[in-house]
Design a protein around this motif. Sequence first.
Motif, PDB file in Angstrom:
ATOM      1  N   MET A 133       0.829  -1.194   0.000  1.00 52.47           N
ATOM      2  CA  MET A 133       0.000   0.000   0.000  1.00 52.47           C
ATOM      3  C   MET A 133       0.867   1.249   0.000  1.00 52.47           C
ATOM      4  SD  MET A 133      -3.187   0.729  -0.228  1.00 52.47           S
ATOM      5  CE  MET A 133      -3.119   2.291  -1.116  1.00 52.47           C
ATOM      6  N   ALA A 134       1.954   1.230   0.763  1.00 50.09           N
ATOM      7  CA  ALA A 134       2.867   2.370   0.779  1.00 50.09           C
ATOM      8  C   ALA A 134       3.480   2.590  -0.602  1.00 50.09           C
ATOM      9  CB  ALA A 134       3.962   2.149   1.819  1.00 50.09           C
ATOM     10  N   ALA A 135       3.814   1.494  -1.286  1.00 52.59           N
ATOM     11  CA  ALA A 135       4.352   1.609  -2.644  1.00 52.59           C
ATOM     12  C   ALA A 135       3.314   2.202  -3.584  1.00 52.59           C
ATOM     13  CB  ALA A 135       4.809   0.238  -3.143  1.00 52.59           C
ATOM     14  N   THR A 136       2.048   1.831  -3.386  1.00 46.03           N
ATOM     15  CA  THR A 136       0.971   2.360  -4.220  1.00 46.03           C
ATOM     16  C   THR A 136       0.785   3.855  -3.992  1.00 46.03           C
ATOM     17  OG1 THR A 136      -0.140   0.209  -4.199  1.00 46.03           O
ATOM     18  CG2 THR A 136      -1.484   2.130  -4.764  1.00 46.03           C
ATOM     19  N   ILE A 137       0.817   4.268  -2.739  1.00 47.65           N
ATOM     20  CA  ILE A 137       0.686   5.692  -2.423  1.00 47.65           C
ATOM     21  C   ILE A 137       1.833   6.471  -3.071  1.00 47.65           C
ATOM     22  CG2 ILE A 137       0.698   7.395  -0.561  1.00 47.65           C
ATOM     23  CD1 ILE A 137      -0.605   5.172   1.210  1.00 47.65           C
ATOM     24  N   ARG A 138       3.051   5.950  -2.969  1.00 45.45           N
ATOM     25  CA  ARG A 138       4.196   6.617  -3.601  1.00 45.45           C
ATOM     26  C   ARG A 138       4.019   6.696  -5.112  1.00 45.45           C
ATOM     27  NH1 ARG A 138       7.105   3.333  -0.022  1.00 45.45           N
ATOM     28  NH2 ARG A 138       7.651   1.901  -1.706  1.00 45.45           N
ATOM     29  N   ALA A 139       3.526   5.620  -5.711  1.00 49.70           N
ATOM     30  CA  ALA A 139       3.344   5.616  -7.166  1.00 49.70           C
ATOM     31  C   ALA A 139       2.328   6.674  -7.595  1.00 49.70           C
ATOM     32  CB  ALA A 139       2.903   4.223  -7.623  1.00 49.70           C
ATOM     33  N   VAL A 140       1.226   6.783  -6.860  1.00 50.68           N
ATOM     34  CA  VAL A 140       0.227   7.800  -7.182  1.00 50.68           C
ATOM     35  C   VAL A 140       0.826   9.189  -7.022  1.00 50.68           C
ATOM     36  CG1 VAL A 140      -1.949   8.844  -6.416  1.00 50.68           C
ATOM     37  CG2 VAL A 140      -1.758   6.355  -6.632  1.00 50.68           C
ATOM     38  N   GLU A 141       1.588   9.375  -5.973  1.00 54.83           N
ATOM     39  CA  GLU A 141       2.194  10.686  -5.736  1.00 54.83           C
ATOM     40  C   GLU A 141       3.205  11.043  -6.827  1.00 54.83           C
ATOM     41  OE1 GLU A 141       3.978  13.247  -2.002  1.00 54.83           O
ATOM     42  OE2 GLU A 141       4.135  11.058  -1.963  1.00 54.83           O
ATOM     43  N   GLN A 142       3.980  10.067  -7.252  1.00 52.14           N
ATOM     44  CA  GLN A 142       5.039  10.338  -8.224  1.00 52.14           C
ATOM     45  C   GLN A 142       4.540  10.404  -9.660  1.00 52.14           C
ATOM     46  OE1 GLN A 142       7.823   7.177  -7.415  1.00 52.14           O
ATOM     47  NE2 GLN A 142       8.346   7.972  -5.385  1.00 52.14           N
ATOM     48  N   ARG A 143       3.536   9.583  -9.995  1.00 54.97           N
ATOM     49  CA  ARG A 143       3.137   9.449 -11.397  1.00 54.97           C
ATOM     50  C   ARG A 143       1.827  10.134 -11.747  1.00 54.97           C
ATOM     51  NH1 ARG A 143       3.979   2.920 -11.868  1.00 54.97           N
ATOM     52  NH2 ARG A 143       5.624   2.793 -10.271  1.00 54.97           N
ATOM     53  N   LEU A 144       0.985  10.369 -10.764  1.00 53.72           N
ATOM     54  CA  LEU A 144      -0.328  10.946 -11.062  1.00 53.72           C
ATOM     55  C   LEU A 144      -0.535  12.321 -10.442  1.00 53.72           C
ATOM     56  CD1 LEU A 144      -2.746   7.859 -10.662  1.00 53.72           C
ATOM     57  CD2 LEU A 144      -1.643   8.734 -12.740  1.00 53.72           C
ATOM     58  N   THR A 145       0.455  12.842  -9.753  1.00 53.05           N
ATOM     59  CA  THR A 145       0.298  14.116  -9.055  1.00 53.05           C
ATOM     60  C   THR A 145       1.118  15.203  -9.743  1.00 53.05           C
ATOM     61  OG1 THR A 145      -0.015  12.922  -6.975  1.00 53.05           O
ATOM     62  CG2 THR A 145       0.481  15.274  -6.818  1.00 53.05           C
TER      63      THR A 145
END
Length: 256
Positions: A133-145
């Motif tokens: 889940m932490a990896a998913t949050i980072r991915a959203v922050e890095q790639r979709l923000t």
Amino acid sequence: VLDMAYRFADQLDPMDEQVRRLLVGLADEAANTWASADAGMWEARDEQRQYLTSKVMCWVALDRAIALAERLGEDADPQRWADVRDLIRETVIRDGWNEDVGAYTGAFGSDRLDASVLLLPLVGFLAADDERMAATIRAVEQRLTHEGLVHRWDGDDNGFVLCSYWLVECLALAGEVERARRLFDEITARANDVGLFAEQVDPRSGEQTGNFPQAFSHVGLINAAWRLATIGEGTDDLPASRPETASEPASEPASE
């Protein structure tokens, strides 16, 4: 509806027969249909898929129904609900993770990162500091923000206000409270001159687009503000068995 009934159970005491029938019916519907494909929360019009958040919200319905079971009368079926709830969780954890993307994606078998999965920690399905889940949050922050605004998916033109506030909550739940506060301030500063939000915001021009005013944008703001104001105080009123880390499916369903 079941989540709200759980949160406001004291105001529903005594619970009348009509309310009990409604809640039992909703729990049974979630148990019976959770495996069906659908259009997802973004109402995709091309084809139906096995969307993660659709499964997870069925899990929420059953989880809260189990917690309410003693109030729901003789038609409640908490053992069956628990069996299905645990199967949903195992299925989402197993089939929702995409190793190539390094995140939970929007639908089973998809390689498309989708900000909707930020809901998982917010409803108690997974802890925000769970490894995957932490990896998913980072991915959203890095790639979709972009410019502090979270886009629903890659290629979505504008930042989606509700998803942006979901990221604030996820960061706070992961222990990054100061960074969550900064992001909250950055997003909230994009409201118009009377403090209202549309559905989306152009991260470049700041123009608000889509439905205006949008109620769930403001719900997101309120929830994020509440989360930041109460984080660490133990005020969350979700059932006590969660959230838990679960980077790998449990070998046996979680016990009640």
